[in-house]
Scaffold this motif. Structure first.
Motif, PDB file in Angstrom:
ATOM      1  N   GLN A  44       0.831  -1.117  -0.119  1.00 42.93           N
ATOM      2  CA  GLN A  44      -0.047   0.157  -0.071  1.00 42.93           C
ATOM      3  C   GLN A  44       0.823   1.138  -0.093  1.00 42.93           C
ATOM      4  O   GLN A  44       0.254   2.456  -0.402  1.00 42.93           O
ATOM      5  N   GLY A  45       2.063   1.322   0.566  1.00 43.66           N
ATOM      6  CA  GLY A  45       2.999   2.295   0.460  1.00 43.66           C
ATOM      7  C   GLY A  45       2.635   3.326   1.235  1.00 43.66           C
ATOM      8  O   GLY A  45       3.168   4.435   1.091  1.00 43.66           O
ATOM      9  N   ASP A  46       2.018   2.965   2.445  1.00 46.98           N
ATOM     10  CA  ASP A  46       1.480   4.182   3.451  1.00 46.98           C
ATOM     11  C   ASP A  46       2.768   4.804   4.143  1.00 46.98           C
ATOM     12  O   ASP A  46       2.755   6.021   4.264  1.00 46.98           O
ATOM     13  N   LEU A  47       3.721   3.824   4.452  1.00 47.44           N
ATOM     14  CA  LEU A  47       5.121   4.615   4.838  1.00 47.44           C
ATOM     15  C   LEU A  47       5.685   5.539   4.115  1.00 47.44           C
ATOM     16  O   LEU A  47       5.944   6.708   4.464  1.00 47.44           O
ATOM     17  N   SER A  48       5.669   5.274   2.743  1.00 53.21           N
ATOM     18  CA  SER A  48       6.290   6.011   1.569  1.00 53.21           C
ATOM     19  C   SER A  48       5.295   7.503   1.729  1.00 53.21           C
ATOM     20  O   SER A  48       6.022   8.507   1.620  1.00 53.21           O
ATOM     21  N   LYS A  49       4.177   7.280   1.937  1.00 54.83           N
ATOM     22  CA  LYS A  49       3.379   8.422   1.696  1.00 54.83           C
ATOM     23  C   LYS A  49       3.681   9.263   2.982  1.00 54.83           C
ATOM     24  O   LYS A  49       3.623  10.637   2.844  1.00 54.83           O
ATOM     25  N   CYS A  50       3.530   8.883   4.165  1.00 57.72           N
ATOM     26  CA  CYS A  50       4.155   9.649   5.406  1.00 57.72           C
ATOM     27  C   CYS A  50       5.536  10.293   5.121  1.00 57.72           C
ATOM     28  O   CYS A  50       5.571  11.129   6.010  1.00 57.72           O
ATOM     29  N   LEU A  51       6.181   9.716   4.142  1.00 60.28           N
ATOM     30  CA  LEU A  51       7.653  10.508   4.181  1.00 60.28           C
ATOM     31  C   LEU A  51       7.757  11.345   3.017  1.00 60.28           C
ATOM     32  O   LEU A  51       8.619  11.812   2.456  1.00 60.28           O
ATOM     33  N   GLY A  52       6.352  11.811   2.516  1.00 62.05           N
ATOM     34  CA  GLY A  52       6.343  12.887   1.467  1.00 62.05           C
ATOM     35  C   GLY A  52       6.015  12.175  -0.051  1.00 62.05           C
ATOM     36  O   GLY A  52       6.227  13.104  -0.777  1.00 62.05           O
ATOM     37  N   VAL A  53       6.030  10.951  -0.242  1.00 64.92           N
ATOM     38  CA  VAL A  53       5.821  10.679  -1.626  1.00 64.92           C
ATOM     39  C   VAL A  53       4.443  10.549  -1.914  1.00 64.92           C
ATOM     40  O   VAL A  53       3.597   9.934  -1.312  1.00 64.92           O
ATOM     41  N   LYS A  54       4.022  11.407  -2.662  1.00 67.76           N
ATOM     42  CA  LYS A  54       2.416  11.791  -3.105  1.00 67.76           C
ATOM     43  C   LYS A  54       1.853  10.441  -3.763  1.00 67.76           C
ATOM     44  O   LYS A  54       0.656  10.484  -3.290  1.00 67.76           O
ATOM     45  N   ASN A  55       2.544  10.084  -4.761  1.00 65.43           N
ATOM     46  CA  ASN A  55       1.971   9.036  -5.386  1.00 65.43           C
ATOM     47  C   ASN A  55       2.720   7.837  -5.626  1.00 65.43           C
ATOM     48  O   ASN A  55       3.651   7.556  -6.668  1.00 65.43           O
ATOM     49  N   PRO A  56       2.760   6.815  -4.641  1.00 62.88           N
ATOM     50  CA  PRO A  56       3.928   5.708  -4.820  1.00 62.88           C
ATOM     51  C   PRO A  56       3.806   4.960  -6.058  1.00 62.88           C
ATOM     52  O   PRO A  56       4.674   4.207  -6.529  1.00 62.88           O
ATOM     53  N   ARG A  57       2.486   4.817  -6.588  1.00 61.78           N
ATOM     54  CA  ARG A  57       2.279   3.938  -7.771  1.00 61.78           C
ATOM     55  C   ARG A  57       2.882   4.492  -9.159  1.00 61.78           C
ATOM     56  O   ARG A  57       3.173   3.715  -9.884  1.00 61.78           O
ATOM     57  N   GLU A  58       3.617   5.700  -8.814  1.00 64.41           N
ATOM     58  CA  GLU A  58       4.221   6.345 -10.097  1.00 64.41           C
ATOM     59  C   GLU A  58       5.866   6.173  -9.993  1.00 64.41           C
ATOM     60  O   GLU A  58       6.361   6.375 -10.994  1.00 64.41           O
ATOM     61  N   LEU A  59       6.149   5.494  -8.795  1.00 62.87           N
ATOM     62  CA  LEU A  59       7.520   5.082  -8.637  1.00 62.87           C
ATOM     63  C   LEU A  59       8.159   3.998  -9.429  1.00 62.87           C
ATOM     64  O   LEU A  59       7.431   3.091  -9.747  1.00 62.87           O
ATOM     65  N   THR A  60       9.211   4.285  -9.974  1.00 63.02           N
ATOM     66  CA  THR A  60       9.959   3.142 -10.808  1.00 63.02           C
ATOM     67  C   THR A  60      10.949   2.515 -10.075  1.00 63.02           C
ATOM     68  O   THR A  60      11.367   1.128 -10.457  1.00 63.02           O
ATOM     69  N   ASN A  61      11.537   3.131  -9.068  1.00 64.63           N
ATOM     70  CA  ASN A  61      12.798   2.118  -8.209  1.00 64.63           C
ATOM     71  C   ASN A  61      11.858   2.173  -6.713  1.00 64.63           C
ATOM     72  O   ASN A  61      11.841   3.114  -5.988  1.00 64.63           O
ATOM     73  N   THR A  62      11.644   0.949  -6.615  1.00 67.34           N
ATOM     74  CA  THR A  62      11.298   0.522  -5.147  1.00 67.34           C
ATOM     75  C   THR A  62      11.823  -0.506  -4.505  1.00 67.34           C
ATOM     76  O   THR A  62      12.485  -1.205  -5.094  1.00 67.34           O
ATOM     77  N   ILE A  63      11.329  -1.081  -3.471  1.00 68.37           N
ATOM     78  CA  ILE A  63      11.853  -2.165  -2.791  1.00 68.37           C
ATOM     79  C   ILE A  63      11.609  -3.587  -3.741  1.00 68.37           C
ATOM     80  O   ILE A  63      12.406  -4.312  -3.825  1.00 68.37           O
TER      81      ILE A  63
END
Length: 363
Positions: free
Chosen positions: A124-143
């Motif tokens: 769900q990327g909720d931690l990423s959102k809490c750290l300022g990532v507006k839309n994790p779905r658009e990221l190309t480099n993740t875990i």
């Protein structure tokens, strides 16, 4: 001093008032007894695996036993919907409180001069959102990017073209983090048929851990392969428990899973302790819950002295993309996390000194 992998194990507990007539006091003895089994009589815990020496057979027993891979996933998944997660030096809490636990503990450690990496292991990327990532779905480099690479190249000894630092991002409050998005769910499906499927995350963290004193992992509230990977990579687990909910059955399932991973995949895994969160000292329910947890588990595992209070200001933080230190630096929650950070660091310092003494003795 390096503390690698506290898994924030969001340990979900039902409210005793709504648990089909069961009271917290009735549930506690079962949880306590099984916790004693995990630490004092592992051979009586319903598991006969022999650990790393025979990992494949052990995993087969896990599946047959309905543990991490089978029954526990089905029976406990509903119970764990309130759990926070895994802290790596890995933790689990409900909702925004669990996410803030990782962010605020991580920033607290950074404020003490430590190099900290936060890892989002929730699709769900909720931690990423809490750290300022507006839309994790658009990221190309993740875990999932690095895990997919390691899965695809599992038969290779070296990775000359592997850009393993690509997903690491910097936050303005002095911590690094690795985001996640929905692609991690597909990665977990791929893991099922992968070689060394329980150790993929550990393989990756082994590449980056030398840069950090602490790595904190936020996991989804389930017992799937991603969580098993986090537990296998971690040195220790911190269990945040909300002060207005309590059910020893849920704690028992969590300790059982930790015990199985420790015996068969990660012998160094330990429980650093339980943290009471969302504490409202004005209510009898909150006070009674804290007392019950300390009475039941205090002699078996550490229950941190620091308690995280409930505060409306803290509930507003997730959408701001910052920690409680930046949003409400003089509030009660920030002071509580500062105290907790010092307790966590004391654990790391003691273990560092213990290991140093052991090394000297061996020499």
């Amino acid at each position: 001093m390096q503390r690698f992998g506290v898994v924030s194990t969001r340990a979900f507990c039902h409210s005793s008032a709504g648990s089909s007539g069961r009271s917290g006091k009735q549930d506690l003895p079962f949880g306590v007894e099984h916790l004693k089994d995990l630490y004092d009589r592992p051979q009586d815990c319903g598991f006969t695996g022999t650990g790393r020496a025979d990992e494949q057979r052990a995993l087969g027993e896990l599946r047959a036993d309905g543990g991490v891979f089978a029954g526990v996933v089905e029976e406990v998944d509903d119970l764990l919907q309130g759990l926070l997660g895994l802290v790596l030096t890995g933790h689990v809490l409900e909702g925004d409180a669990g996410l803030l636990f990782h962010v605020d503990l991580g920033v607290g450690l950074a404020r003490q001069g430590k190099n900290v990496l936060l890892l989002d292991a929730d699709p769900q990327g909720d931690l990423s959102k809490c750290l300022g990532v507006k839309n994790p779905r658009e990221l190309t480099n993740t875990i999932s990017t690095v895990m997919d690479y390691l899965i695809a190249h599992s038969d290779e000894d070296t990775y000359p073209d592997f850009e393993y630092t690509a997903p690491i991002r910097q936050h303005t409050e002095g911590i690094d983090f690795i985001p996640a998005n929905a692609s991690l769910a597909a990665t977990e499906v791929t893991l099922v048929n992968s070689m060394s499927r329980e150790t993929i995350l550990r393989q990756y963290l082994d590449m980056v851990k030398d840069k950090y004193d602490y790595v904190l992992i936020d996991c989804r509230p389930s017992l799937g392969l991603t969580v098993v990977n986090a537990l296998t990579a971690a040195d220790s687990v911190i269990i945040p428990v909300q002060a207005h909910i309590l059910a020893a059955d849920d704690m028992d399932a969590l300790f059982k899973t930790i015990g199985r991973v420790k015996r068969n995949l990660n012998p160094r895994l330990q429980v650093d302790g339980i943290v009471m969160t969302m504490v409202d000292s004005r209510t009898n329910l909150s006070r009674n819950t804290i007392r019950a947890v300390r009475d039941a588990y205090g002699s078996l595992v550490r229950v941190f002295k620091s308690e995280i209070p409930f505060a409306i200001r803290a509930a507003e933080v997730p959408e701001k993309g910052q920690s409680i230190y930046a949003y409400d630096p003089n509030g009660r929650v920030a002071k509580a996390y500062e105290a907790l950070t010092k307790e966590v660091m004391q654990i790391g310092n003691r273990e560092h000194e213990h290991k140093k003494a052991q090394d000297q003795h061996i020499r």
